[in-house]
Design an enzyme around this catalytic site. Sequence first.
Site, PDB file in Angstrom:
ATOM      1  N   SER A 166     -40.281  58.016   9.701  1.00 30.47           N
ATOM      2  CA  SER A 166     -39.856  59.205   8.760  1.00 30.47           C
ATOM      3  C   SER A 166     -38.112  59.094   8.774  1.00 30.47           C
ATOM      4  O   SER A 166     -37.580  58.461   9.650  1.00 30.47           O
ATOM      5  CB  SER A 166     -40.181  60.492   9.600  1.00 30.47           C
ATOM      6  OG  SER A 166     -39.609  61.600   8.987  1.00 30.47           O
ATOM      7  N   TYR A 179     -40.809  65.541  17.297  1.00 28.27           N
ATOM      8  CA  TYR A 179     -41.425  64.644  16.140  1.00 28.27           C
ATOM      9  C   TYR A 179     -40.379  63.551  15.764  1.00 28.27           C
ATOM     10  O   TYR A 179     -40.631  62.254  15.566  1.00 28.27           O
ATOM     11  CB  TYR A 179     -41.959  65.497  15.026  1.00 28.27           C
ATOM     12  CG  TYR A 179     -42.409  64.832  13.712  1.00 28.27           C
ATOM     13  CD1 TYR A 179     -43.684  64.420  13.774  1.00 28.27           C
ATOM     14  CD2 TYR A 179     -41.562  64.364  12.965  1.00 28.27           C
ATOM     15  CE1 TYR A 179     -43.872  63.678  12.358  1.00 28.27           C
ATOM     16  CE2 TYR A 179     -41.950  63.728  11.573  1.00 28.27           C
ATOM     17  CZ  TYR A 179     -43.116  63.419  11.565  1.00 28.27           C
ATOM     18  OH  TYR A 179     -43.627  62.787  10.447  1.00 28.27           O
ATOM     19  N   LYS A 183     -40.417  59.306  15.846  1.00 28.04           N
ATOM     20  CA  LYS A 183     -40.171  58.456  14.640  1.00 28.04           C
ATOM     21  C   LYS A 183     -39.036  57.617  14.883  1.00 28.04           C
ATOM     22  O   LYS A 183     -38.946  56.506  14.307  1.00 28.04           O
ATOM     23  CB  LYS A 183     -39.774  59.266  13.409  1.00 28.04           C
ATOM     24  CG  LYS A 183     -41.187  60.105  13.037  1.00 28.04           C
ATOM     25  CD  LYS A 183     -42.349  59.338  12.793  1.00 28.04           C
ATOM     26  CE  LYS A 183     -43.657  59.967  12.259  1.00 28.04           C
ATOM     27  NZ  LYS A 183     -44.674  59.164  12.072  1.00 28.04           N
TER      28      LYS A 183
END
Length: 275
Positions: A166, A179, A183
Amino acid sequence: MLRLTSAGRRTFVTSAVSMTTSKCSRLQGKVAIVTASTDGIGFSIAKRLAQEGAKVMISSRKEKNVNNAVKVLTDEGLTVSGLVCHVGKAEDRSRLFTETKLQFGGLDILVSNAAANPGVGPVLDSEESIWDKTFDINVKSTYLLMKEALPLLRERKSPSIILMTSISGYQPFNTLGIYSITKTALLALCKTVAEDLAPESIRVNCIAPGIIKTRFSEPLYKSEAANEIALAKIPLNRLGEPDEIAGVAAFLASDDASYITGETIVAGGGMASRL
């Protein structure tokens, strides 16, 4: 002619319909697995790979979603099968590879797309359980999928692994701290494994999407205020579409990217990411 059979948690579909929606045939004769591929970016990637000639095994945690996605794609004349798979469960991953081999004869392309984001907020305000679950699915399961896919990939001529990271891996989102960290970890995993597998001509690359219009990323744009904040960060002044990420995946999976490994393609509409 369409034949659909179900055996427990397995769903197999074969189709003799001509692939009238084909964009090109760069992936003709190849076999792909795309995890978390019944909606959003994963579904678009599975569809695009199949449109370019690949036989695709799609997967999801819910059988209903698998059945629905398989029907949509086979109605378009694409060659796909579907299987329930929770990437955090060893038995599910094992079945995914076994059934792909049985159905399609091997594996050329692995797209690790499954991800979890069980909590929002600053990193140090998050519970340990959120840290554990996010890393288990986003990082550990990706590592295990790659490791367990190797026996099949090593049998093929030009295999490829694609990891979905991401843009937040480069520029963390404040509300998605853990999160974002996972990534970032995938960027390192990609480079490390790409170097290890390069002597075997197995390519490993990442795609780093920006804010894409999917159900998963709705919190980043759903409200008017959130949408304004998101668009202010995007020079192209619009959200991305899943099909735009699918096009990048098809390129990386094809021989057009035969000299690319250990790299990350950022598809974020010009959002700040890296030098």
